[in-house]
Design a protein around this motif. Structure first.
Motif, PDB file in Angstrom:
ATOM      1  N   PHE A 142       0.834  -1.200   0.000  1.00  0.00           N
ATOM      2  CA  PHE A 142       0.000   0.000   0.000  1.00  0.00           C
ATOM      3  C   PHE A 142       0.871   1.254   0.000  1.00  0.00           C
ATOM      4  N   TRP A 143       1.870   1.271   0.867  1.00  0.00           N
ATOM      5  CA  TRP A 143       2.776   2.428   0.901  1.00  0.00           C
ATOM      6  C   TRP A 143       3.466   2.611  -0.445  1.00  0.00           C
ATOM      7  N   HIS A 144       3.937   1.518  -1.019  1.00  0.00           N
ATOM      8  CA  HIS A 144       4.624   1.619  -2.306  1.00  0.00           C
ATOM      9  C   HIS A 144       3.698   2.172  -3.382  1.00  0.00           C
ATOM     10  N   ALA A 145       2.474   1.625  -3.479  1.00  0.00           N
ATOM     11  CA  ALA A 145       1.551   2.046  -4.527  1.00  0.00           C
ATOM     12  C   ALA A 145       1.064   3.468  -4.309  1.00  0.00           C
ATOM     13  N   TRP A 149       6.528   4.569  -4.501  1.00  0.00           N
ATOM     14  CA  TRP A 149       7.091   4.376  -5.841  1.00  0.00           C
ATOM     15  C   TRP A 149       7.659   5.663  -6.420  1.00  0.00           C
ATOM     16  N   LEU A 150       7.153   6.798  -5.953  1.00  0.00           N
ATOM     17  CA  LEU A 150       7.644   8.078  -6.451  1.00  0.00           C
ATOM     18  C   LEU A 150       9.096   8.310  -6.077  1.00  0.00           C
ATOM     19  N   PHE A 151       9.544   7.658  -4.998  1.00  0.00           N
ATOM     20  CA  PHE A 151      10.902   7.867  -4.519  1.00  0.00           C
ATOM     21  C   PHE A 151      11.896   6.869  -5.123  1.00  0.00           C
ATOM     22  N   LEU A 218      -5.107  16.818  -3.599  1.00  0.00           N
ATOM     23  CA  LEU A 218      -5.209  16.244  -4.941  1.00  0.00           C
ATOM     24  C   LEU A 218      -4.173  15.134  -5.137  1.00  0.00           C
ATOM     25  N   HIS A 219      -2.962  15.325  -4.621  1.00  0.00           N
ATOM     26  CA  HIS A 219      -1.966  14.261  -4.678  1.00  0.00           C
ATOM     27  C   HIS A 219      -2.498  12.973  -4.080  1.00  0.00           C
ATOM     28  N   HIS A 220      -3.033  13.063  -2.875  1.00  0.00           N
ATOM     29  CA  HIS A 220      -3.429  11.847  -2.166  1.00  0.00           C
ATOM     30  C   HIS A 220      -4.686  11.210  -2.747  1.00  0.00           C
ATOM     31  N   VAL A 221      -5.556  12.009  -3.317  1.00  0.00           N
ATOM     32  CA  VAL A 221      -6.703  11.433  -4.013  1.00  0.00           C
ATOM     33  C   VAL A 221      -6.229  10.663  -5.242  1.00  0.00           C
ATOM     34  N   THR A 222      -5.327  11.269  -6.017  1.00  0.00           N
ATOM     35  CA  THR A 222      -4.787  10.589  -7.201  1.00  0.00           C
ATOM     36  C   THR A 222      -4.038   9.332  -6.813  1.00  0.00           C
ATOM     37  N   TRP A 223      -3.205   9.410  -5.792  1.00  0.00           N
ATOM     38  CA  TRP A 223      -2.433   8.238  -5.361  1.00  0.00           C
ATOM     39  C   TRP A 223      -3.335   7.149  -4.801  1.00  0.00           C
ATOM     40  N   ALA A 250     -15.427   8.979  -5.622  1.00  0.00           N
ATOM     41  CA  ALA A 250     -15.944   9.316  -6.949  1.00  0.00           C
ATOM     42  C   ALA A 250     -15.923  10.814  -7.234  1.00  0.00           C
ATOM     43  N   ILE A 251     -16.380  11.620  -6.279  1.00  0.00           N
ATOM     44  CA  ILE A 251     -16.434  13.064  -6.515  1.00  0.00           C
ATOM     45  C   ILE A 251     -15.044  13.675  -6.437  1.00  0.00           C
ATOM     46  N   ALA A 252     -14.301  13.334  -5.388  1.00  0.00           N
ATOM     47  CA  ALA A 252     -12.976  13.919  -5.204  1.00  0.00           C
ATOM     48  C   ALA A 252     -12.029  13.549  -6.347  1.00  0.00           C
ATOM     49  N   SER A 253     -12.198  12.336  -6.906  1.00  0.00           N
ATOM     50  CA  SER A 253     -11.325  11.902  -8.012  1.00  0.00           C
ATOM     51  C   SER A 253     -11.881  12.269  -9.374  1.00  0.00           C
ATOM     52  N   MET A 254     -13.040  12.924  -9.411  1.00  0.00           N
ATOM     53  CA  MET A 254     -13.664  13.368 -10.655  1.00  0.00           C
ATOM     54  C   MET A 254     -13.966  12.201 -11.588  1.00  0.00           C
ATOM     55  N   GLY A 255     -14.351  11.051 -10.977  1.00  0.00           N
ATOM     56  CA  GLY A 255     -14.752   9.881 -11.748  1.00  0.00           C
ATOM     57  C   GLY A 255     -13.680   8.838 -11.931  1.00  0.00           C
ATOM     58  N   GLU A 256     -12.459   9.096 -11.465  1.00  0.00           N
ATOM     59  CA  GLU A 256     -11.353   8.162 -11.687  1.00  0.00           C
ATOM     60  C   GLU A 256     -11.428   6.926 -10.805  1.00  0.00           C
ATOM     61  N   SER A 257     -12.177   6.986  -9.708  1.00  0.00           N
ATOM     62  CA  SER A 257     -12.190   5.845  -8.783  1.00  0.00           C
ATOM     63  C   SER A 257     -13.100   4.707  -9.257  1.00  0.00           C
ATOM     64  N   TRP A 258     -13.783   4.879 -10.395  1.00  0.00           N
ATOM     65  CA  TRP A 258     -14.484   3.739 -11.017  1.00  0.00           C
ATOM     66  C   TRP A 258     -13.420   2.973 -11.808  1.00  0.00           C
ATOM     67  N   HIS A 259     -12.466   2.444 -11.063  1.00  0.00           N
ATOM     68  CA  HIS A 259     -11.213   1.980 -11.653  1.00  0.00           C
ATOM     69  C   HIS A 259     -11.350   0.612 -12.311  1.00  0.00           C
TER      70      HIS A 259
END
Length: 337
Positions: A142-145, A149-151, A218-223, A250-259
């Motif tokens: 979970f930490w890596h994903a 991974w950015l580091f 926004l970083h943490h929602v995307t991650w 769903a709202i915070a990710s602007m629809g991206e969490s329907w992954h």
């Protein structure tokens, strides 16, 4: 009209392009950690003072402006070619996505195309399953994903995964402008906050909330799409990986969490394909299509989704809405597919 199109990765090229430089590694850590520290300080900072309606409005406005630049631009358009865009829209999406401070557009797209090519397998840059399935392995995964991974020093080879963007002069130029766009995304809220309130204090609070805290959220929602949406949630459609739909984002990710829906149909312009699945990114793409800025939009098809439906799920995606909004109009009949 120059058009950016998704191309399959050039498998003749190596997957990695060496390692990030020490400067690149330092900047990644700086951009990831400083907004996070601002987020941690937010609650005590705001307790009774230091937050006004101007800060809230600027934070929300820049959050969705830059977030939609990522979801519509970096992801659905540049990575997956879910639609074609005219030159003005293409440049605007690249610039606003860059202002999310998630890295330059070409590197972002190369990483994400690599993710889809190797989703939850060896080669995926941010799978939470890379260390195993035990509790300790999943915590580490979970930490890596989510952030680790950015580091990593390894650098995805853009020549293999994003040759089309490297060849696009407009996008290559915006990619080089990433440092300048970072300055813009951090200072613009402060300038606007100062002008609205006509005070240095208004500029300072706007910088804190609408620059630092907004970027961190926004970083943490995307991650979370990389981490949570590959670990927990609903999986109505068959995919080669463990992607899942996670409705709380769903709202915070602007629809991206329907992954899961996205991984089942990667080039689709709409990810929320079932009734009640809010997807504001898809709605904005629909508006772009209506005004002629976007063409050849790849809206989801009922027969394709029906073929991918997992056992135990209803063949009917609970009502789709109107076709002209990029939704489906009829219940898929699996007997005909």
């Amino acid at each position: 009209m120059t058009q950016t199109l998704q191309r399959p990765p050039n498998t003749a090229e190596p997957m990695l392009a060496g390692e990030k430089s020490r400067t690149e590694t330092f900047l990644v850590k700086l951009f990831a950690v400083v907004p996070l520290l601002a987020l941690a300080a937010a609650v005590p900072f705001a307790w009774g003072w230091g937050l006004g309606w101007t800060d809230v409005a600027l934070a929300i406005g820049f959050y969705f402006l830059t977030g939609l630049g990522v979801t519509i631009g970096f992801h659905r358009y540049f990575t997956h070619g879910a639609f074609k865009a005219n030159r003005g829209l293409r440049i605007a999406l690249a610039a606003t996505g860059s202002m999310a401070m998630q890295g330059p557009v070409i590197g972002w797209v190369a990483d994400h195309r690599r993710h889809h090519a190797f989703a939850d397998r060896e080669g995926d840059p941010h799978s939470p399953w890379r260390y195993g399935t035990s509790a300790a392995a999943l915590a580490k995964g979970f930490w890596h994903a989510h952030m680790g991974w950015l580091f990593d020093r390894e650098k995805t080879n853009a020549q293999r995964f994003a040759p089309d963007l490297l060849a696009d002069r407009d996008i290559a130029r915006i990619d080089r402008w990433f440092p300048a766009l970072t300055v813009v995304t951090l200072l613009a809220p402060a300038v606007l906050g100062g002008l609205v309130t006509m005070s240095w204090w208004g500029a300072l609070t706007a910088f804190f909330w609408a620059s630092l805290v907004r970027v961190a959220v926004l970083h943490h929602v995307t991650w979370s799409v990389n981490s949570l949406c590959h670990m927990i949630g609903d999986r109505p459609y068959a995919a080669r990986d463990k992607s899942a739909n996670f409705w709380p984002l769903a709202i915070a990710s602007m629809g991206e969490s329907w992954h899961n829906s996205h991984h089942a149909d990667p080039t689709g312009a709409r990810h929320g394909v079932r009734r009640g699945q809010l997807d504001m990114s898809a709605r904005l793409i629909w508006l772009f299509e209506k005004v002629g800025w976007a063409t050849e939009v790849r809206w989801p098809k009922p027969e394709r989704l029906a073929r991918k439906l997992n056992p135990g799920y209803s063949a009917a995606p609970r009502g789709f809405g109107k076709a002209e909004r990029g939704l489906l109009t009829e219940t898929p009949d699996r007997s005909r597919s």
